[in-house]
Design a protein around this motif. Structure first.
Motif, mmCIF file in Angstrom:
data_model
loop_
_atom_site.group_PDB
_atom_site.id
_atom_site.type_symbol
_atom_site.label_atom_id
_atom_site.label_comp_id
_atom_site.label_asym_id
_atom_site.label_seq_id
_atom_site.Cartn_x
_atom_site.Cartn_y
_atom_site.Cartn_z
ATOM 1 N N SER A 33 0.833 -1.202 0.000
ATOM 2 C CA SER A 33 0.000 0.000 0.000
ATOM 3 C C SER A 33 0.871 1.257 0.000
ATOM 4 N N TYR A 34 1.891 1.261 0.826
ATOM 5 C CA TYR A 34 2.791 2.418 0.900
ATOM 6 C C TYR A 34 3.508 2.624 -0.428
ATOM 7 N N ILE A 35 3.968 1.548 -1.035
ATOM 8 C CA ILE A 35 4.633 1.648 -2.335
ATOM 9 C C ILE A 35 3.671 2.240 -3.366
ATOM 10 N N GLY A 36 2.410 1.836 -3.319
ATOM 11 C CA GLY A 36 1.413 2.414 -4.226
ATOM 12 C C GLY A 36 1.287 3.915 -4.049
ATOM 13 N N GLN A 37 1.304 4.375 -2.799
ATOM 14 C CA GLN A 37 1.253 5.813 -2.529
ATOM 15 C C GLN A 37 2.486 6.524 -3.090
ATOM 16 N N LEU A 38 3.642 5.872 -2.953
ATOM 17 C CA LEU A 38 4.879 6.466 -3.474
ATOM 18 C C LEU A 38 4.834 6.577 -4.996
ATOM 19 N N VAL A 39 4.327 5.548 -5.654
ATOM 20 C CA VAL A 39 4.189 5.590 -7.115
ATOM 21 C C VAL A 39 3.321 6.777 -7.508
ATOM 22 N N ASN A 40 2.178 6.908 -6.851
ATOM 23 C CA ASN A 40 1.264 8.014 -7.170
ATOM 24 C C ASN A 40 1.898 9.375 -6.908
ATOM 25 N N SER A 41 2.737 9.463 -5.892
ATOM 26 C CA SER A 41 3.362 10.752 -5.564
ATOM 27 C C SER A 41 4.330 11.224 -6.638
ATOM 28 N N THR A 42 4.761 10.335 -7.520
ATOM 29 C CA THR A 42 5.664 10.721 -8.608
ATOM 30 C C THR A 42 4.903 11.240 -9.823
ATOM 31 N N GLY A 43 3.583 11.156 -9.786
ATOM 32 C CA GLY A 43 2.774 11.538 -10.936
ATOM 33 C C GLY A 43 2.351 10.341 -11.769
ATOM 34 N N CYS A 44 2.910 9.184 -11.460
ATOM 35 C CA CYS A 44 2.473 7.951 -12.121
ATOM 36 C C CYS A 44 1.199 7.488 -11.440
ATOM 37 N N GLN A 45 0.550 6.482 -11.996
ATOM 38 C CA GLN A 45 -0.695 5.976 -11.410
ATOM 39 C C GLN A 45 -0.544 4.491 -11.115
ATOM 40 N N VAL A 46 -0.532 4.159 -9.827
ATOM 41 C CA VAL A 46 -0.408 2.747 -9.461
ATOM 42 C C VAL A 46 -1.673 1.997 -9.882
#
Length: 151
Positions: A33-46
């Motif tokens: 879940s945390y990794i998904g949030q990190l992906v989204n924070s880069t502008g990508c979409q998990v």
């Protein structure tokens, strides 16, 4: 002004360093879940994160403004810091230095989702080593096996 339109599905795989503690079962869901949030924070979409105790799979849409290298760097750096806050067991936690990343066609998106979701079952039959090499072969990635699993 011209518009940049793109839709690039990306499947990223990386594992824990061989000298690192593995991820305990009770922390996997929170880590993913945390990794998904990190992906989204880069502008990508998990789309999905998954994996087992020794490695992670990320399926996402790559932002037109993001590089694969920067995405992985952000995810690994920040998730490594975060997991160390979960207790002394993770004091020496580290991810491997490298990673693998592959484009995913829309036509196999559902199959890839199922693959990421079924990692626990999959790895009862196949080792991470064999899984990783099969991806490299499937995508015709040239590699030197002496360096594929080095930290």
């Amino acid at each position: 002004m011209p518009q940049s339109l793109c839709k690039i599905y990306l499947h990223v795989i990386f594992h824990v360093k061989t000298t690192s503690p593995t991820i305990q079962e009770e922390h996997l869901k929170r880590l993913h879940s945390y990794i998904g949030q990190l992906v989204n924070s880069t502008g990508c979409q998990v789309i999905r994160t998954g994996g087992v105790s020794d490695h992670v799979h990320i399926l996402c849409l790559l932002s037109k403004n993001e590089t694969v290298a920067h995405l992985v760097e952000e995810v690994k750096r920040n998730s490594s810091r975060w997991i160390k806050t979960l207790g002394d067991y993770y004091r020496m936690f580290e991810w491997q230095g490298g990673y693998a990343a592959f484009s995913v066609s829309e036509s196999v998106l559902q199959k890839t989702l199922e693959y990421v979701d079924n990692q626990k079952l999959h790895h009862k039959q196949t080792s991470f080593h064999d899984e990783y090499l099969s991806f490299l072969k499937l995508y015709h990635v040239q590699y030197d096996e002496r360096y594929v699993f080095t930290d």
